[in-house]
Write an enzyme that holds these catalytic residues in place. Sequence first.
Site, mmCIF file in Angstrom:
data_model
loop_
_atom_site.group_PDB
_atom_site.id
_atom_site.type_symbol
_atom_site.label_atom_id
_atom_site.label_comp_id
_atom_site.label_asym_id
_atom_site.label_seq_id
_atom_site.Cartn_x
_atom_site.Cartn_y
_atom_site.Cartn_z
ATOM 1 N N GLU A 183 0.756 -1.312 0.086
ATOM 2 C CA GLU A 183 0.122 -0.148 0.069
ATOM 3 C C GLU A 183 0.817 0.929 -0.049
ATOM 4 O O GLU A 183 2.169 1.094 0.227
ATOM 5 C CB GLU A 183 -0.917 0.115 1.319
ATOM 6 N N LYS A 198 -10.130 -6.312 3.694
ATOM 7 C CA LYS A 198 -10.899 -7.162 2.860
ATOM 8 C C LYS A 198 -11.600 -8.203 3.684
ATOM 9 O O LYS A 198 -12.750 -8.785 3.197
ATOM 10 C CB LYS A 198 -9.650 -8.099 2.346
HETATM 11 N N1 HSE Z 1 -1.328 -4.227 -0.420
HETATM 12 C C1 HSE Z 1 -2.128 -5.147 -0.853
HETATM 13 C C2 HSE Z 1 -1.124 -6.521 -0.744
HETATM 14 C C3 HSE Z 1 -2.378 -5.114 -2.325
HETATM 15 O O1 HSE Z 1 -0.012 -6.554 -0.433
HETATM 16 O O2 HSE Z 1 -1.803 -7.743 -0.841
HETATM 17 C C4 HSE Z 1 -3.633 -5.706 -2.576
HETATM 18 O O3 HSE Z 1 -4.719 -5.111 -1.786
#
Ligand code: HSE
Length: 419
Positions: A183, A198
């Site tokens: 991110e 999520k």
């Molecule tokens: N930063 C997230 C990951 C990207 O490393 O899975 C996908 O949401």
Amino acid sequence: MLRVGVIGVGTVGTSVVNILKDNADIIRARAGAKIEVVSGVVHNLNKDRGVDIKLSNDPMDIINDDSIDVVVELMGGVEEPFKVVKAALEKGKAVVTANKALLAYHRYELQDIAKDIAFEYEASVAGGIPIINALREGLSANHIESIQGIMNGTCNYMMTKMMNEGVAYEDILQESQDLGYAEADPTFDVGGFDAAHKLLILASIAYGIDAKPEDILIEGIDKVTLEDISFAKEFGYTIKLLGIAKRDGDEVELRVHAALVPEDEMIAKIDGVMNAISVIGDKVGETLYYGPGAGGDATASAVVANIIDIARSGKSSPMLGFDRSLENGLKLKNRDGIVSKYYLRLQVADEAGVLAKVTSLFGDHKISIETMLQRPTGENAANLLISTHSAIEKDIQNLMVALEKLEFIASAPVMIRIV
Ligand code: HSE
């Protein structure tokens, strides 16, 4: 023809434009219509995006363009995209988003605003893996007993490197950021927040739980040391950052944390940046979904699938997959009541009476020890490695506070949950 506007033409947005061009024939056959990205929005108009569409730096240019049917939101953030998406829906435009943070906070409000306007978000969880579709459509005949998995590729990459190559946490963070999965603020990854966003989305579809990140147990991988990794391996475990949603009667527990997973479990074998999510339904049994959880083309593959779906029907089922309360009475379990087995590592002075004091504290907190091992770490010092039978989170938290106060404890006790 379906006309699309993309707000946020970065890595994923560019891939959306390119996939629609590269696979135009098959997409047209599947969608039953031509799909064209007609305009995009970017922060910096001077940067070359390598795409042949009209660009502006104001999202309202797309919202107010009456010729645009579908708005693809790839801005990131929470409140700004909420305003933009709300405005798009109020204009009657279909919306596709990959924005998990937006949905972690505003999914129920957005469902109310969208009503029967298509609002799709497959790419928000596990990138290219069609897990939303699996839960909303493929498993819709089931009561979902649990959802458990690796929902953050950055953390899984880091844990894999630590487990397999013995690389220290600090040395691997930059490397994992360079992969382009992290991110913008990597504390969202390593602190467990991205996985929590999520998990909350999946828990809404499966259980109708209206919780926010602040309501659930979220821990990251930032406290996992090579020492604990080495003990985990010795005892036949691997350590993974897991998102877990589990039904227990009329309650649902939601949690994100590093966990010791027996190495013969399927989830334990998922290495590198890959994501994998196991869903257990009461009728279907266990199903497992594996694939790339991030990356331009993989994420855009899910975004484009949503656009194709909109072209086919122009509508969608209610955003979260149901239009009245699911299974009345399901509520979020208080995090204090979570039941798990635990691994604890205590660095202690190797002196008479130490073990007796430690074990009596476990007894005082009603926690039953399953296994215990002492490993000397130097002169007059040792690691105590303890695993517990199933215990209640609140009791463990209280025990940790009590252990830390013992005069012979050399550093803060380590606790990792076992699944
Ligand atoms: N930063 C997230 C990951 C990207 O490393 O899975 C996908 O949401």
